[in-house]
Design a protein around this motif. Structure first.
Motif, short mmCIF file in Angstrom:
data_model
loop_
_atom_site.label_atom_id
_atom_site.label_comp_id
_atom_site.label_asym_id
_atom_site.label_seq_id
_atom_site.Cartn_x
_atom_site.Cartn_y
_atom_site.Cartn_z
N ASN A 1 -7.24 13.36 -1.33
CA ASN A 1 -5.82 13.31 -1.72
C ASN A 1 -5.01 12.56 -0.66
OD1 ASN A 1 -5.95 15.38 -4.05
ND2 ASN A 1 -6.93 16.43 -2.34
N LYS A 2 -5.46 11.38 -0.31
CA LYS A 2 -4.87 10.61 0.78
C LYS A 2 -3.36 10.43 0.62
CE LYS A 2 -5.43 6.37 3.47
NZ LYS A 2 -4.47 6.82 4.40
N GLY A 3 -2.92 10.03 -0.55
CA GLY A 3 -1.49 9.80 -0.77
C GLY A 3 -0.66 11.04 -0.54
N PHE A 4 -1.14 12.17 -1.04
CA PHE A 4 -0.40 13.42 -0.86
C PHE A 4 -0.29 13.77 0.62
CE2 PHE A 4 -0.60 17.92 0.11
CZ PHE A 4 0.56 18.37 -0.49
N PHE A 5 -1.41 13.71 1.34
CA PHE A 5 -1.39 14.11 2.74
C PHE A 5 -0.61 13.13 3.61
CE2 PHE A 5 -4.63 17.11 1.47
CZ PHE A 5 -4.35 18.21 2.28
N ASP A 6 -0.63 11.85 3.27
CA ASP A 6 0.20 10.88 4.00
C ASP A 6 1.67 11.24 3.85
OD1 ASP A 6 -2.04 9.50 4.82
OD2 ASP A 6 -1.79 7.84 3.40
N ALA A 7 2.09 11.54 2.63
CA ALA A 7 3.49 11.91 2.38
C ALA A 7 3.83 13.25 3.03
CB ALA A 7 3.75 11.97 0.87
#
Length: 93
Positions: A55-61
């Motif tokens: 869930n790269k996008g979620f954790f980046d945000a």
């Protein structure tokens, strides 16, 4: 062993998701799960890292939002400290 291991990992994942709801950092989550659920920090860290990969996008945000909040809090604390110092100086005049 496979089913119980998968269930354990699923439980750790669920607890990590609960930590995220409470806006905890990875380190805070590791500490909380160690203290309250008797889960070794290395287990929490490993599952957290896998969730980050999936869930790269979620954790980046999530990380960016947490960093912005921390920065805002630091700024507010500095302003508050300056106001207190100013108030103290005014009182001493």
């Amino acid at each position: 062993m496979g089913d119980s291991s998968a269930q354990y990992i699923h439980t750790v994942q669920h607890l990590i998701e609960e930590c995220i709801i409470f806006d905890m950092s990875k380190e805070e989550c590791m500490e909380a799960l160690s203290k309250h659920a008797n889960i070794k920090p290395v287990i929490t860290s490993t599952v957290w890292k896998e969730l980050e990969k999936e869930n790269k996008g979620f954790f980046d945000a999530y990380t960016k939002r947490r960093e912005e909040r921390e920065s805002e809090m630091e700024t507010r604390q500095r302003i508050h400290k300056m106001q207190l110092e100013s108030s103290t100086q005014d009182t001493n005049k």
